[in-house]
Motif scaffolding. Structure first.
Motif, PDB file in Angstrom:
ATOM      1  N   ALA A  18       0.824  -1.205   0.000  1.00 41.03           N
ATOM      2  CA  ALA A  18       0.000   0.000   0.000  1.00 41.03           C
ATOM      3  C   ALA A  18       0.859   1.257   0.000  1.00 41.03           C
ATOM      4  O   ALA A  18       0.584   2.210  -0.739  1.00 41.03           O
ATOM      5  N   SER A  19       1.908   1.294   0.817  1.00 48.47           N
ATOM      6  CA  SER A  19       2.738   2.501   0.887  1.00 48.47           C
ATOM      7  C   SER A  19       3.499   2.732  -0.416  1.00 48.47           C
ATOM      8  O   SER A  19       3.804   3.872  -0.768  1.00 48.47           O
ATOM      9  N   GLY A  20       3.784   1.651  -1.158  1.00 47.97           N
ATOM     10  CA  GLY A  20       4.420   1.819  -2.459  1.00 47.97           C
ATOM     11  C   GLY A  20       3.520   2.565  -3.427  1.00 47.97           C
ATOM     12  O   GLY A  20       3.968   3.455  -4.171  1.00 47.97           O
ATOM     13  N   LEU A  21       2.223   2.237  -3.430  1.00 43.10           N
ATOM     14  CA  LEU A  21       1.276   2.940  -4.298  1.00 43.10           C
ATOM     15  C   LEU A  21       1.046   4.377  -3.831  1.00 43.10           C
ATOM     16  O   LEU A  21       0.754   5.261  -4.639  1.00 43.10           O
ATOM     17  N   GLU A 200      15.856   8.526 -10.191  1.00 39.43           N
ATOM     18  CA  GLU A 200      16.447   8.307  -8.878  1.00 39.43           C
ATOM     19  C   GLU A 200      17.104   6.936  -8.818  1.00 39.43           C
ATOM     20  O   GLU A 200      16.801   6.053  -9.612  1.00 39.43           O
ATOM     21  N   ASP A 201      18.003   6.781  -7.857  1.00 41.52           N
ATOM     22  CA  ASP A 201      18.760   5.536  -7.758  1.00 41.52           C
ATOM     23  C   ASP A 201      17.971   4.473  -6.995  1.00 41.52           C
ATOM     24  O   ASP A 201      18.372   4.004  -5.941  1.00 41.52           O
ATOM     25  N   PHE A 202      16.797   4.148  -7.540  1.00 43.49           N
ATOM     26  CA  PHE A 202      15.988   3.071  -6.994  1.00 43.49           C
ATOM     27  C   PHE A 202      15.585   2.157  -8.144  1.00 43.49           C
ATOM     28  O   PHE A 202      15.636   2.536  -9.312  1.00 43.49           O
ATOM     29  N   ARG A 203      15.185   0.954  -7.816  1.00 49.28           N
ATOM     30  CA  ARG A 203      14.650   0.016  -8.808  1.00 49.28           C
ATOM     31  C   ARG A 203      13.194  -0.269  -8.443  1.00 49.28           C
ATOM     32  O   ARG A 203      12.794  -0.159  -7.283  1.00 49.28           O
ATOM     33  N   TYR A 204      12.419  -0.680  -9.460  1.00 47.71           N
ATOM     34  CA  TYR A 204      10.987  -0.867  -9.255  1.00 47.71           C
ATOM     35  C   TYR A 204      10.484  -2.116  -9.975  1.00 47.71           C
ATOM     36  O   TYR A 204      11.021  -2.510 -11.004  1.00 47.71           O
ATOM     37  N   GLN A 219       0.280  -2.017  -8.570  1.00 45.36           N
ATOM     38  CA  GLN A 219       1.275  -2.366  -7.552  1.00 45.36           C
ATOM     39  C   GLN A 219       2.608  -1.750  -7.947  1.00 45.36           C
ATOM     40  O   GLN A 219       2.971  -1.740  -9.125  1.00 45.36           O
ATOM     41  N   CYS A 220       3.316  -1.213  -6.965  1.00 43.86           N
ATOM     42  CA  CYS A 220       4.623  -0.602  -7.208  1.00 43.86           C
ATOM     43  C   CYS A 220       5.556  -0.971  -6.061  1.00 43.86           C
ATOM     44  O   CYS A 220       5.467  -0.413  -4.966  1.00 43.86           O
ATOM     45  N   ASP A 221       6.406  -1.947  -6.284  1.00 40.08           N
ATOM     46  CA  ASP A 221       7.356  -2.396  -5.270  1.00 40.08           C
ATOM     47  C   ASP A 221       8.700  -1.709  -5.483  1.00 40.08           C
ATOM     48  O   ASP A 221       9.185  -1.610  -6.618  1.00 40.08           O
TER      49      ASP A 221
END
Length: 802
Positions: A18-21, A200-204, A219-221
Motif C-alpha cells: 500500500a505505501s508503495g502505491l 532516482e537511484d531506486f529500482r521498481y 502495484q509498485c514495489d
C-alpha cells in the motif's frame, strides 16, 4: 508528485504494498482503502471485521465518480515485511464488493500469513479494473543490470516480453495515464512512467492494467541497494589442522575401491584419474553401526572422532540404492560430541537399512568454498555444460545460477549465460545452512573464471570417458585459503544415460500465470485448499519453488509438490539447475517443470548466413558442436552464387594486409574462379587462352595504370594522355566518408566499381557495451552506424567481446 521511497511510518502502518502505491500520483492508481497494520491473528476472525470492512467499502464508493462500477475488488496482503524479495509469498483474492466476501478473503489471507511467520499485516481493498491488457514493468536487479533498461511484459491478452529504454518525455502527474487512442500500445505510456522513475537511484517492479482508455498502476514495489559480505565469509579464515592423525575404525575412502559406498567409490575414481579429491573417512562396519543405532559408542570411534574434530566436520550418509544427494547430512559440526550425537541419531533412524548392510557414514573436514557447480558431459561429445552459483552446491537445487557451455575442441570459445543470483544457500558462523541474499556486489557477478570453466569441463569429460557413460559431477569452487584443498574440487558423481539437458531443459511457458511461492508444506497446503475450494483457478497458477533450508533436501516435500501439480496440470517454475537432484525428483513425480529463466537455453539463437561456403565447412562446424542447416545448389543457381562469392572474395582480398594474407585471399579467389570455370565446362588451359587473347587486345595490369578521369575533347583536337602526379588526383574516391543523420554519425564506404545484389541490413552486437552496429549494404556503398542497443545482448556468433 512521485516520491521514490515510502517512509518508515507508512510502511509500519500500511505495509509495503500500500505505501508503495501511495508514492505515486493518485490519478495513476485505482482507488483503494487500507485496513491498517495489526497482529495477523486479529484479521483471522471474520465477523468482527464486517463493520470495518463495510466502512472501507463505503469510503471507496464515495471516492468514485460512478460508485455503481464497484462490483468487484481485489483484497490484497500488505505486510510491513512483504518486501520485493518476498513478493508472491502472501496471498490476494478477487471477490465481489460485499463486506462478507471481503471479510472472508481477509481471514484467508491472514490464516496463511500467520502460518508462514508473518506476525503483522495490513489489508488493501482495491477497485478492480476490467482489463483490456495487463502485465509488468520492471528494472529491478533480477531482470536488469542497468537502471535505465526496463523489462516490459504483457501477460494478457497477448504474451510479449521485451527490453526497452525509457522515452525522454515525462508523464503528466496531474492527469491519469491516458492512452491517446485504443490502438496505442501500453509501451508508449509506460515508457514515460519508466523515465520518471529512472531519475532516482531506486529500482521498481510495477504491475499495470489497461482499460479502454488509460493505464493503471496496481502495484509498485521498491528495491533499494543491498550490500552483503562475500559468500562463505564466516568460514574464509578456516585453517587446515597440523599433522596427520591416525584412525582406528575410520578408513580413508581413497584406499577402499571395493567398498559398497558409492560416494567412497567416487573418491577412489578421482584419485585413479589423477584428479584432486577431498579425503573422506569411511565408517561402514555393520557391528559399529548397529551399536550406534542402540546408542552404543565404542571408545575407538570416540578417539577417531576427537582426532578428526580438530577442525569443523561434516557427516554424510550413503544408502545403497537410495538417492545419494538427498541422504541425511549434518550441518557443520565443530566438536566431537556433535559428531557422535549425529551418528547415533541417524543410525537409529536408519536401523533397518543398517541390518541389511546398506548404510555407510562418510566424515570429512568442512570444505569452505565460495561457490558450487554441477557439470554434465558425455563420453562421445566434446561439449560440456556447467551450472554454477554462489554458496554451497545445494544452492543449485532452487537458486538462480550461471550456465557455461564449452567445447573442449575449441576451449577458448565459451558461451556463458550470466544471470541474476540474488540469493543462495550459505553456512553461517554457527555451522547452520541458511539462505542469504547476495547483495548488489555479487548478484550479477559471473561465478566462474575461464580457467575454472576449462578445469571443470576437462575433469567432467575425463570422468565420463573413464566410466563410458553420461555423468553429472558436483564441484566445490573457490575454496578458502589455508585448507589444503585445490581451487576446484570434484566431489560427487551422478550417472544417468537417460538424461540429457539438451532434450529435457524446458521451453518457456505458453502463458503468464499467477505465481505462488512455495517454501514449506504449509504453503503447498494453502494452494491445494484454494484450488479445491475454487478460490483459485488451477489454470491461472504456477508454483515457484523456493524451499526454506528445512525442506531443501526433503524428497517427500518435492514428491508432494510433484504429485499435486501433476494432478492439476500446474506448472512448477524452477530457478535451480536442471542438473540438480531436485529436478530429478520433480520429474519422476510427474511435475511439469519449467526453468524460471525467461529464455530457453537448450539452443543458442540461430545465426542466419545464407552464403556459399567451401564443401568441408559444414563438417568443420559440426566438429565445433554447432548444428548446421544446408542447401545444395547446381546449374544456373550455382553460377549465380559463385558470381556473388567472387565479389565476396574480391572484397576480402582488397582488405588483406601483408604478403601472406594477400596470397591466402588470392588462393580463395582462385578457387572460386576454378569452380566457376569447371561449372562452365572450361579447363584452366582454355581459361588461360581467353585471358591471353584479352591481354593481347587490351593489355594486362602489369603497369599499374589508374584511370583517374576522362573528358570529351573538342572535335578535331589531337588526343592527350596526361600522367598525373599522385598528389594531384582530385577525382579520387576517398576510402570512406563520415556523414550524419538523425541517428548519429554514419561511416559510408563507397563501392562504385561493384554493385551489391540487393540492399540488406546486418546487426552486430558488441558484448559488454550497450551498443550495436547497423551495417546497411546499399547498391553503391556500405553504411556503418553505431547506435544504442534496444534489446538484451544475445549470445552467439555475431557477438564480439571487446
Amino acid at each position: 508528485m512521485i516520491r521514490h521511497k515510502p517512509d518508515s511510518d507508512e510502511i509500519a502502518q500500511f505495509g509495503f504494498k500500500a505505501s508503495g502505491l501511495m508514492c505515486l500520483p493518485k490519478l495513476w492508481v485505482p482507488e483503494f482503502e487500507v485496513l491498517p497494520s495489526r497482529r495477523t491473528r486479529d484479521f483471522a476472525a471474520r465477523r468482527p471485521l464486517l463493520k470495518e470492512v463495510k466502512s472501507s467499502l463505503d469510503a471507496l464508493r464515495e471516492s468514485l465518480q460512478h460508485p455503481s462500477i464497484l462490483t468487484e475488488v481485489y483484497v490484497r496482503s500488505s505486510s510491513p515485511t512483504e518486501t520485493l524479495v518476498e513478493r508472491g509469498r502472501l496471498h490476494s483474492y478477487r471477490v465481489s464488493a460485499t463486506p462478507e466476501a471481503v471479510s472472508d478473503a481477509t481471514a484467508r489471507i491472514a490464516v496463511h500469513a500467520e502460518s508462514v511467520g508473518s506476525d503483522r499485516l495490513a489489508i488493501m481493498i482495491q477497485r478492480r479494473i476490467e482489463p483490456t491488457a495487463l502485465g509488468h514493468l520492471s528494472n529491478e536487479r533480477r531482470v536488469s543490470r542497468a537502471r535505465n533498461l526496463w523489462r516490459l511484459e504483457e501477460h494478457w491478452p497477448n504474451i510479449t516480453s521485451r527490453t526497452m529504454r525509457p522515452s525522454q518525455g515525462s508523464a503528466n502527474q496531474d492527469l491519469p495515464l491516458k492512452r491517446q487512442r485504443i490502438s496505442q500500445p501500453p509501451e508508449e505510456v509506460l515508457s514515460q512512467v519508466a523515465h520518471d522513475l529512472t531519475l532516482e537511484d531506486f529500482r521498481y517492479h510495477i504491475e499495470w492494467v489497461s482499460d479502454a482508455d488509460a493505464i493503471w498502476i496496481v502495484q509498485c514495489d521498491h528495491e533499494t541497494r543491498v550490500e552483503h559480505q562475500p559468500p562463505c565469509h564466516a568460514w574464509a579464515s578456516q585453517k587446515k589442522p597440523s599433522g596427520e592423525p591416525r584412525y582406528r575404525v575410520l578408513s580413508k575412502a581413497s584406499g577402499t575401491p571395493e567398498t559398497g559406498s558409492t560416494k567412497a567409490q567416487h573418491v577412489c575414481l578421482f584419485k585413479e584419474l589423477g584428479l584432486p579429491y577431498g579425503e573422506v573417512l569411511l565408517l561402514d562396519d555393520i557391528s559399529i553401526l548397529s551399536g550406534l543405532a542402540k546408542g552404543e559408542i565404542p571408545g575407538s570411534l570416540t578417539e577417531d572422532v576427537v582426532n578428526l574434530a580438530q577442525s569443523p566436520v561434516v557427516v554424510r550418509s550413503d544408502i545403497a540404492g537410495g538417492d545419494g544427494l538427498f541422504a541425511p547430512r549434518s550441518d557443520v559440526l565443530d566438536d566431537e560430541n556433535q559428531v557422535l550425537d549425529f551418528l547415533v541419531d541417524k543410525a537409529a533412524t536408519l536401523a533397518e537399512d543398517i541390518k541389511e548392510g546398506r548404510v555407510a557414514f562418510l566424515l570429512h573436514r568442512f570444505v569452505a568454498a565460495r561457490a558450487g557447480a554441477f557439470a554434465y558431459a558425455r563420453p562421445d561429445v566434446s561439449r560440456v555444460r556447467i551450472d554454477a552459483t554462489w554458496g554451497i552446491p545445494d544452492s543449485l537445487l532452487f537458486c538462480p545460477h550461471d550456465t557455461y557451455d564449452i567445447d573442449l575442441k575449441d576451449p577458448d570459445r565459451v558461451r556463458s549465460d550470466v544471470r541474476w543470483k540474488g540469493h543462495f544457500v550459505d553456512v553461517d558462523a554457527t555451522g547452520s545452512f541458511v539462505e542469504r541474499e547476495a547483495g548488489w556486489a555479487w548478484d550479477w557477478r559471473t561465478v566462474l573464471t575461464s580457467e575454472q570453466v576449462l578445469l571443470i569441463a576437462e575433469s567432467t569429460h575425463s570422468i565420463a570417458k573413464a566410466l563410458g557413460q553420461r555423468v553429472q559431477v558436483m564441484f566445490f569452487v573457490g575454496t578458502a585459503d589455508g585448507l589444503g584443498y585445490p581451487d576446484v574440487l570434484p566431489w560427487f558423481i551422478q550417472r544417468d544415460d537417460d538424461f540429457d539437458p539438451a532434450q529435457v531443459s524446458p521451453a518457456a511457458l505458453q502463458r503468464r500465470p499467477i505465481e505462488r511461492t512455495v517454501r514449506t508444506l504449509e504453503d503447498l497446503k494453502v494452494i491445494q485448499r484454494d484450488v479445491l475450494e475454487l478460490q483459485v483457478d488451477a489454470f491461472q497458477v504456477a508454483i515457484v519453488l523456493r524451499p526454506t533450508t528445512q525442506f531443501l533436501r526433503d524428497t517427500e516435500f518435492l514428491e508432494a509438490v510433484g504429485s499435486f501439480t501433476s494432478d492439476k496440470n500446474i506448472p512448477v517454475l524452477l530457478e535451480g539447475s536442471v542438473l540438480s537432484h531436485a529436478f530429478y525428483v520433480l520429474r519422476r513425480s510427474g511435475a511439469h517443470v519449467f526453468e524460471r529463466s525467461a529464455q530457453d537455453r537448450r539452443r543458442a539463437p540461430e545465426v542466419p548466413l545464407n552464403k556459399l561456403v567451401r564443401d568441408h565447412i559444414p563438417t568443420l562446424v559440426l566438429d565445433k558442436s554447432e548444428d548446421v542447416l544446408i542447401l545444395r545448389r547446381s546449374g544456373d543457381e550455382l553460377i549465380q552464387l559463385l558470381n556473388l562469392k567472387a565479389i565476396e572474395e574480391a572484397f576480402e582480398l582488397s582488405f588483406a594486409v601483408g604478403r601472406e594474407a594477400l596470397v591466402e585471399e588470392l588462393g580463395d579467389l582462385f578457387e572460386v574462379v576454378r569452380s566457376l570455370s569447371s561449372l562452365l565446362g572450361l579447363d584452366l588451359v582454355k581459361l588461360t587462352e581467353v585471358a591471353d587473347q584479352k591481354k593481347e587486345a587490351r593489355g594486362g595490369f602489369d603497369e599499374g595504370i589508374v584511370l583517374v578521369s576522362t573528358q570529351e575533347r573538342v572535335l578535331g583536337d589531337a588526343g592527350i594522355a596526361t600522367e598525373a602526379e599522385v598528389t594531384d588526383t582530385p577525382g579520387r574516391v576517398p576510402p570512406y566518408v563520415v556523414q550524419t543523420d538523425d541517428n548519429g554519425p554514419i561511416i559510408r564506404i563507397p563501392v562504385r566499381s561493384v554493385g551489391l545484389p540487393t540492399p540488406q541490413t546486418t546487426y552486430i552486437r558488441l558484448a559488454g557495451l550497450d551498443f550495436e552496429v547497423e551495417v546497411d549494404y546499399r547498391s553503391d556503398a556500405v553504411d556503418v552506424l553505431l547506435m544504442p542497443a534496444n534489446e538484451p545482448q544475445p549470445q552467439g556468433q555475431l557477438t564480439f567481446n571487446l
